[in-house]
Design an enzyme around this catalytic site. Structure first.
Site, PDB file in Angstrom:
ATOM      1  N   GLY A  31       0.817  -1.203   0.000  1.00 44.89           N
ATOM      2  CA  GLY A  31       0.000   0.000   0.000  1.00 44.89           C
ATOM      3  C   GLY A  31       0.853   1.255   0.000  1.00 44.89           C
ATOM      4  N   LEU A  33       0.833   3.562  -2.255  1.00 42.91           N
ATOM      5  CA  LEU A  33       1.408   3.479  -3.592  1.00 42.91           C
ATOM      6  C   LEU A  33       1.924   4.837  -4.063  1.00 42.91           C
ATOM      7  CD1 LEU A  33      -1.066   1.086  -5.447  1.00 42.91           C
ATOM      8  CD2 LEU A  33       0.793   0.557  -3.873  1.00 42.91           C
ATOM      9  N   HIS A  34       3.006   4.786  -4.841  1.00 47.19           N
ATOM     10  CA  HIS A  34       3.639   5.985  -5.375  1.00 47.19           C
ATOM     11  C   HIS A  34       4.071   5.714  -6.814  1.00 47.19           C
ATOM     12  CE1 HIS A  34       7.333   3.773  -4.645  1.00 47.19           C
ATOM     13  NE2 HIS A  34       7.073   3.728  -3.349  1.00 47.19           N
ATOM     14  N   HIS A  37       5.532   2.308  -7.703  1.00 46.42           N
ATOM     15  CA  HIS A  37       4.539   1.255  -7.908  1.00 46.42           C
ATOM     16  C   HIS A  37       3.836   1.429  -9.257  1.00 46.42           C
ATOM     17  CE1 HIS A  37       4.656   1.456  -3.353  1.00 46.42           C
ATOM     18  NE2 HIS A  37       4.939   0.192  -3.596  1.00 46.42           N
ATOM     19  N   GLY A 148      10.694  -4.356  -7.759  1.00 46.61           N
ATOM     20  CA  GLY A 148      11.611  -3.251  -8.002  1.00 46.61           C
ATOM     21  C   GLY A 148      13.040  -3.583  -7.614  1.00 46.61           C
TER      22      GLY A 148
END
Length: 285
Positions: A31, A33-34, A37, A148
């Site tokens: 969660g 998120l940025h 993401h 990532g």
């Protein structure tokens, strides 16, 4: 791509997953998120017919005194971002859905690779990560999973688990996404005060200095990066390591070829990590 489906239970996930066309990609998140993401979701959309995003704040990977209680919870905004960047289905369970019998008695062990670097600083962390990744892979049944590069040790361990346990999922690495000033994207960046943020940039500067010295060999890489870090006493360094990207062993002075320069430091109350892959030495001859 139609309207975003949201599942909160195993039954809802199973019903929604059965509607997806393959191949299916999954992006696993906690969660908050940025843009990092968002890049993962976009890459998943480019590789697969359907994209599943999981949003689950996994208690197993937080140790005593870590920031589980204050970790940002922004589900409404997360759903908007997921939809905007190409997700078809979001699985957002609560802990009792993922762990219906409470803390699992059987867990995935990260083994020796999970006891160095981040694992040395956070004992048991990667056992918790791999346990939930394995469970979410079984629940979402993806063909590929995207992670990532910023979490390089996690990426290596997930790949090792998938191979060792024959999970049949392709693990895809996505390069680190950075803020305009070079700071690696992280949900924890929102904890940084303006002053902390200036200090935090030392991580990226140290990695850049090490990368610039790569042709001179391992000692030069370590020295260049360390010199930058010691010049910023407000960053409390946990580790700076130059390791083999395949087994996380410290590279010897005679090493030539691929390496990973990794750093972790606490800035204010926030612990940050970053890394850069590089090629050490000028090569043979």
């Amino acid at each position: 791509m139609g309207e975003l489906l949201v599942a909160r239970t195993r039954a809802e996930l199973s019903a929604a997953r059965s509607q997806l066309e393959g191949p299916v990609a999954v992006v696993m998140t906690m969660g908050a998120l940025h843009a990092g993401h968002a890049r993962l979701i976009e890459r998943a959309r480019a590789r697969a017919a359907s994209v599943v995003v999981t949003i689950f704040l996994n208690p197993l990977q937080f140790g005593a005194g870590e920031d589980l209680a204050r970790y940002p919870r922004t589900l409404d905004a997360d759903l908007e971002l997921a939809a905007a960047h190409g997700a078809d289905l979001v699985f957002a369970p609560t802990p009792d859905v993922v762990y219906p019998d409470g803390e699992p008695g059987v867990r995935v062990s990260a083994g020796p690779l999970g006891s160095v670097l981040e694992g040395a600083s956070r004992p048991g962390h990667f056992d918790g990560v791999l346990t939930v990744v394995a469970k979410l892979m079984h629940l979402t049944r993806p063909d590929l999973a995207l992670f990532g590069q910023k979490d390089a040790q996690q990426l290596l361990l997930v790949r090792r688990m998938v191979r060792d346990l024959d999970l049949g999922v392709e693990v895809v690495a996505v390069p680190t996404v950075r803020e305009p000033d070079g700071l690696a994207m992280s949900s924890r960046n929102r904890y940084l005060t303006p002053c902390d943020r200036e200090v935090a940039l030392v991580l990226r500067r140290a990695l850049a200095a090490g990368e610039a010295a790569a042709a001179e060999g391992p000692s030069a890489v370590r020295r260049a990066a360390r010199d930058v870090l010691v010049a910023e006493p407000a960053a409390r360094v946990d580790y700076l390591a130059l390791v083999d990207p395949h087994d996380l062993a410290d590279v010897p002075e005679h090493h030539r070829g691929e390496a990973l320069l990794a750093v972790a430091a606490r800035v204010g109350s926030t612990r940050l990590i970053d890394n850069v892959p590089l090629v050490v030495g000028r090569g043979e001859g």
